[in-house]
Design a protein around this motif. Sequence first.
Motif, PDB file in Angstrom:
ATOM      1  N   ALA B 426       0.849  -1.192   0.000  1.00 48.83           N
ATOM      2  CA  ALA B 426       0.000   0.000   0.000  1.00 48.83           C
ATOM      3  C   ALA B 426       0.889   1.248   0.000  1.00 48.83           C
ATOM      4  CB  ALA B 426      -0.925  -0.005   1.214  1.00 48.83           C
ATOM      5  N   LYS B 427       1.995   1.152   0.709  1.00 54.49           N
ATOM      6  CA  LYS B 427       2.935   2.283   0.699  1.00 54.49           C
ATOM      7  C   LYS B 427       3.594   2.432  -0.665  1.00 54.49           C
ATOM      8  CE  LYS B 427       4.078   3.201   5.476  1.00 54.49           C
ATOM      9  NZ  LYS B 427       4.851   2.616   6.581  1.00 54.49           N
ATOM     10  N   MET B 428       3.866   1.317  -1.328  1.00 54.26           N
ATOM     11  CA  MET B 428       4.454   1.413  -2.668  1.00 54.26           C
ATOM     12  C   MET B 428       3.450   2.048  -3.643  1.00 54.26           C
ATOM     13  SD  MET B 428       7.355   0.378  -1.795  1.00 54.26           S
ATOM     14  CE  MET B 428       8.108   0.868  -3.342  1.00 54.26           C
ATOM     15  N   ALA B 429       2.182   1.707  -3.473  1.00 51.97           N
ATOM     16  CA  ALA B 429       1.146   2.308  -4.316  1.00 51.97           C
ATOM     17  C   ALA B 429       1.079   3.817  -4.055  1.00 51.97           C
ATOM     18  CB  ALA B 429      -0.205   1.665  -4.038  1.00 51.97           C
ATOM     19  N   ARG B 430       1.164   4.189  -2.797  1.00 51.77           N
ATOM     20  CA  ARG B 430       1.152   5.604  -2.453  1.00 51.77           C
ATOM     21  C   ARG B 430       2.359   6.303  -3.067  1.00 51.77           C
ATOM     22  NH1 ARG B 430       3.373   9.513   0.272  1.00 51.77           N
ATOM     23  NH2 ARG B 430       2.072  11.099   1.269  1.00 51.77           N
ATOM     24  N   TYR B 431       3.519   5.619  -2.994  1.00 59.08           N
ATOM     25  CA  TYR B 431       4.734   6.211  -3.562  1.00 59.08           C
ATOM     26  C   TYR B 431       4.561   6.468  -5.062  1.00 59.08           C
ATOM     27  CZ  TYR B 431       9.361   6.765  -5.461  1.00 59.08           C
ATOM     28  OH  TYR B 431      10.428   7.257  -6.168  1.00 59.08           O
ATOM     29  N   ALA B 432       3.929   5.509  -5.767  1.00 54.09           N
ATOM     30  CA  ALA B 432       3.743   5.667  -7.217  1.00 54.09           C
ATOM     31  C   ALA B 432       2.942   6.934  -7.510  1.00 54.09           C
ATOM     32  CB  ALA B 432       3.051   4.441  -7.799  1.00 54.09           C
ATOM     33  N   MET B 433       1.891   7.155  -6.733  1.00 57.09           N
ATOM     34  CA  MET B 433       1.070   8.359  -6.918  1.00 57.09           C
ATOM     35  C   MET B 433       1.861   9.618  -6.554  1.00 57.09           C
ATOM     36  SD  MET B 433      -1.974   7.981  -8.120  1.00 57.09           S
ATOM     37  CE  MET B 433      -3.330   6.824  -8.363  1.00 57.09           C
ATOM     38  N   GLU B 434       2.615   9.520  -5.483  1.00 53.15           N
ATOM     39  CA  GLU B 434       3.397  10.676  -5.037  1.00 53.15           C
ATOM     40  C   GLU B 434       4.431  11.056  -6.093  1.00 53.15           C
ATOM     41  OE1 GLU B 434       6.066   9.955  -1.781  1.00 53.15           O
ATOM     42  OE2 GLU B 434       5.995  12.051  -1.109  1.00 53.15           O
ATOM     43  N   PHE B 435       5.092  10.030  -6.642  1.00 54.94           N
ATOM     44  CA  PHE B 435       6.100  10.281  -7.673  1.00 54.94           C
ATOM     45  C   PHE B 435       5.466  10.988  -8.870  1.00 54.94           C
ATOM     46  CE2 PHE B 435       8.627   8.871 -11.391  1.00 54.94           C
ATOM     47  CZ  PHE B 435       9.842   9.431 -11.035  1.00 54.94           C
ATOM     48  N   CYS B 436       4.279  10.531  -9.256  1.00 54.90           N
ATOM     49  CA  CYS B 436       3.573  11.149 -10.382  1.00 54.90           C
ATOM     50  C   CYS B 436       3.217  12.596 -10.051  1.00 54.90           C
ATOM     51  CB  CYS B 436       2.326  10.338 -10.723  1.00 54.90           C
ATOM     52  SG  CYS B 436       1.405  10.960 -12.138  1.00 54.90           S
ATOM     53  N   ALA B 437       2.808  12.843  -8.806  1.00 54.18           N
ATOM     54  CA  ALA B 437       2.457  14.209  -8.409  1.00 54.18           C
ATOM     55  C   ALA B 437       3.689  15.120  -8.455  1.00 54.18           C
ATOM     56  CB  ALA B 437       1.854  14.206  -7.003  1.00 54.18           C
ATOM     57  N   ILE B 438       4.840  14.584  -8.052  1.00 53.87           N
ATOM     58  CA  ILE B 438       6.067  15.383  -8.049  1.00 53.87           C
ATOM     59  C   ILE B 438       6.537  15.657  -9.475  1.00 53.87           C
ATOM     60  CG2 ILE B 438       8.529  15.388  -7.406  1.00 53.87           C
ATOM     61  CD1 ILE B 438       7.764  13.617  -5.002  1.00 53.87           C
ATOM     62  N   GLU B 439       6.406  14.660 -10.344  1.00 46.65           N
ATOM     63  CA  GLU B 439       7.041  14.751 -11.662  1.00 46.65           C
ATOM     64  C   GLU B 439       6.088  15.114 -12.804  1.00 46.65           C
ATOM     65  OE1 GLU B 439      10.178  14.823 -11.930  1.00 46.65           O
ATOM     66  OE2 GLU B 439      10.768  14.077  -9.956  1.00 46.65           O
ATOM     67  N   SER B 440       4.788  15.173 -12.546  1.00 47.87           N
ATOM     68  CA  SER B 440       3.834  15.513 -13.601  1.00 47.87           C
ATOM     69  C   SER B 440       4.221  16.842 -14.256  1.00 47.87           C
ATOM     70  CB  SER B 440       2.433  15.645 -12.987  1.00 47.87           C
ATOM     71  OG  SER B 440       1.562  16.267 -13.914  1.00 47.87           O
ATOM     72  N   CYS B 441       4.100  16.904 -15.581  1.00 49.94           N
ATOM     73  CA  CYS B 441       4.428  18.166 -16.252  1.00 49.94           C
ATOM     74  C   CYS B 441       3.309  19.164 -16.081  1.00 49.94           C
ATOM     75  CB  CYS B 441       4.745  17.939 -17.728  1.00 49.94           C
ATOM     76  SG  CYS B 441       3.328  17.944 -18.838  1.00 49.94           S
ATOM     77  N   GLY B 442       2.126  18.697 -15.665  1.00 51.06           N
ATOM     78  CA  GLY B 442       1.034  19.601 -15.342  1.00 51.06           C
ATOM     79  C   GLY B 442       0.116  19.933 -16.492  1.00 51.06           C
ATOM     80  N   LYS B 443       0.381  19.354 -17.654  1.00 49.91           N
ATOM     81  CA  LYS B 443      -0.405  19.750 -18.820  1.00 49.91           C
ATOM     82  C   LYS B 443      -1.840  19.230 -18.786  1.00 49.91           C
ATOM     83  CE  LYS B 443      -0.005  20.199 -23.797  1.00 49.91           C
ATOM     84  NZ  LYS B 443       1.037  20.587 -24.762  1.00 49.91           N
ATOM     85  N   CYS B 444      -2.040  18.022 -18.266  1.00 45.49           N
ATOM     86  CA  CYS B 444      -3.417  17.510 -18.266  1.00 45.49           C
ATOM     87  C   CYS B 444      -3.904  17.150 -16.859  1.00 45.49           C
ATOM     88  CB  CYS B 444      -3.581  16.361 -19.255  1.00 45.49           C
ATOM     89  SG  CYS B 444      -2.510  14.962 -18.993  1.00 45.49           S
ATOM     90  N   THR B 445      -5.200  17.303 -16.674  1.00 50.34           N
ATOM     91  CA  THR B 445      -5.798  17.192 -15.345  1.00 50.34           C
ATOM     92  C   THR B 445      -5.730  15.798 -14.717  1.00 50.34           C
ATOM     93  OG1 THR B 445      -7.370  18.709 -16.330  1.00 50.34           O
ATOM     94  CG2 THR B 445      -7.754  18.114 -14.048  1.00 50.34           C
ATOM     95  N   PRO B 446      -6.029  14.736 -15.465  1.00 49.18           N
ATOM     96  CA  PRO B 446      -6.027  13.417 -14.820  1.00 49.18           C
ATOM     97  C   PRO B 446      -4.698  13.131 -14.127  1.00 49.18           C
ATOM     98  CG  PRO B 446      -6.883  13.253 -17.045  1.00 49.18           C
ATOM     99  CD  PRO B 446      -6.350  14.649 -16.894  1.00 49.18           C
ATOM    100  N   CYS B 447      -3.629  13.566 -14.735  1.00 47.27           N
ATOM    101  CA  CYS B 447      -2.306  13.305 -14.174  1.00 47.27           C
ATOM    102  C   CYS B 447      -1.990  14.313 -13.072  1.00 47.27           C
ATOM    103  CB  CYS B 447      -1.276  13.372 -15.297  1.00 47.27           C
ATOM    104  SG  CYS B 447       0.446  13.353 -14.778  1.00 47.27           S
ATOM    105  N   ARG B 448      -2.175  15.598 -13.354  1.00 44.19           N
ATOM    106  CA  ARG B 448      -1.783  16.645 -12.413  1.00 44.19           C
ATOM    107  C   ARG B 448      -2.611  16.575 -11.131  1.00 44.19           C
ATOM    108  NH1 ARG B 448      -3.150  21.084 -15.156  1.00 44.19           N
ATOM    109  NH2 ARG B 448      -5.013  21.461 -13.908  1.00 44.19           N
TER     110      ARG B 448
END
Lengths: 141, 520
Positions: B426-448
């Motif tokens: 569950a922590k690894m799943a959280r990390y995956a989301m956190e990593f995406c939040a940190i690294e998202s380029c911000g262009k599209c909403t589903p990701c950002r």
Amino acid sequence: MSSTNQADLLPALHRLQEKFGYIPDHAIAELAKAHNMAQAEVVGVIGFYHDFRRTPPGRQRLRICRAESCQAMGADALALHASTQLGVEFGATTADGEVTLEAAYCLGNCACSPAVMLDDELHGRVSAERLDAMLAEGRGV
Amino acid sequence: MTQRIFVPRDASAVSVGAERVCRTIENEARNRGLDVEIVRNGSRGLYWLEPLIEVEIDGQRIAYGPVNPEDVPGLFEAGWLQGGTHALCHGPSEEIPYLKRQTRLIFARMGVTDPLSLEDYRAHGGFKGLERALDMKAEDIVDAIDTGGLRGRGGAGFPTGIKWRTVMNAGGGQKYIVCNADEGDSGTFSDRMLMEGDPFCLIEGMIIAGLAVGADTGYIYLRSEYPDAWDVLEDAIVTATREGILGANVLGSGRGFELNLFKGAGAYVCGEETSLLESIEGKRGLVRAKPPLPALQGLFGQPTVVNNVITLASVPWILAHGGEAYKAHGSGRSRGTLPFQLAGNLKQPGLVEVAFGMTLRELLYDFGGGSASGRPIRAVQVGGPLGAYLPESRFDLPLDYEAFAAVGATVGHGGIVAFDDSVDMAKMARYAMEFCAIESCGKCTPCRIGSVRGVELLDSMLAARPQHSNDDTLLRDLCQTMLEGSLCAMGGMTPYPVLSALDHYPEDFGLSPKQEEAST
Ligand SMILES: Cc1cc2nc3c(=O)[nH]c(=O)nc-3n(C[C@H](O)[C@H](O)[C@H](O)COP(=O)(O)O)c2cc1C
Ligand code: SF4
Ligand code: FES
């Protein structure tokens, strides 16, 4: 900063940061002029990249890898140790201005996890004891 | 007679002490009045043995490792220069099973040669591919790549021949070859090894790509986390230019190729090819919508080949030996070899180049030696931070693009990260989301927005875990939205690690008994 091309902006930012350790405010206007950009655009580019900072860093930059391979080898505990030992959160600089603690997401040293980078020096299989020794050495203790 | 000792200069080897070992060997040899020459080679990729030092005796290299500076006097005492026995001795390097069982085509020179010696490079098959290519028509070069069945090693596995053909046919103006050396995927280091350990191979591959598509200019976009690779490449480019390999007249052919090094600035998303191009152009690394394809409108709007380091480094071998020879390796539609990278909680992490088709279990146990901690391996993430987690029941899956895709997983750049049973999925799943939040380029909403929402959701699930009343419906819906609505694979694949963790390790999420039952 002799170029007039935006394509030279990142190299220019790297050079500035190498020289000052950060991108000083007074450089923004010059950069904008030199690269034919609005100041807001330059600030936007700087803000996009994790490497560039707008404030002076500590004398040393300690990056701890927090990515998966290092996590599998105890990076979370190492990160907690570093943060406790230095008395700072990730992203912050110690009160004495010695060390800036940062997270890295893979240093390409995954076969020697957990990995850290002290300035430009890569270290592998880093235990809490080794981290303490590295920091002490860095402080000239 | 001068005796040669090989001490790797590879950043990972140095990170565990190779530099100090090198100095100690120099001192010991000097004090003992021995005539030795120290060669700084790349790493053989047997990282659990690094620093791995090799002594050359009668033309054969004998391996010792892991060698610490304290071990050095004892090694001299034991007579290691004459083949004396020592606890750290592993016999002839080439006979070490880990190395012997590999199929080293692309990494054939790795750890063998001095990375910056052109003489070494030539003596070990270097420039054979380029020499062939210079005598070939552009179409024939592309045909050879097509025949070999080479697919992009950066992650997506797109056929390289098709990409090159598109650029080749895109008219006669300025074109570019861009090497993606951003290597952001955690658990991967093959690009770094190749650039530090065999830089001329990448340069040769890029020149051949240029000949094939009609490009006279190349860029290597190198992540800033690799200062050693930067130094080696800088040196290699200077040497290659001085020796007439790069520049206006490649090997006297009258064809030109100029190569530029470009430093990234710590953004994972800049490994995505269009974000990378924006970055070279001096902009924020926002992902571009496709079309237009970079092959038609890439760098500065011109037709551009963007290829991964290993893709380009595979090209010289294919040209030198022919597409058929490359195609002879592999399985299904995954042809040739892939330098897999074993990492995480493994006894023997390192680089393993083998043909596609080997199972995960073989890599984890026959090569990796099982977990480093001695506990059972519970989960394996293949293909970087956007790759799925695989449980033991999937370990017999052959490493093959299609076989992995069929179970919602990805081979990606070939990174394999093992976790023992202390991992909290569950922590690894959280990390995956956190990593995406940190690294998202911000262009599209589903990701950002979605990734931030994902972190919040998982935080509340983690907090409520002890009550066993969690419901994963919201998290699954969110993943579906990200999968379907993201512009690029950053947001589009972050659900892979999250959903695979949920599917295979529901017991880690504190689900309600009803849900837990439904999910198994
Ligand atoms: C978020 C993201 C990150 C990526 N990072 C890399 C990378 O670090 N290196 C790489 O070669 N490809 C990376 N890719 C894949 C590239 O977009 C592209 O497919 C690749 O460079 C094409 O080269 P290839 O066909 O030789 O693999 C990434 C893709 C995404 C969506
Ligand atoms: S998915 Fe994420 S990284 Fe990709 S374009 Fe959208 S916001 Fe940017
Ligand atoms: S995951 Fe830490 S160095 Fe790669």
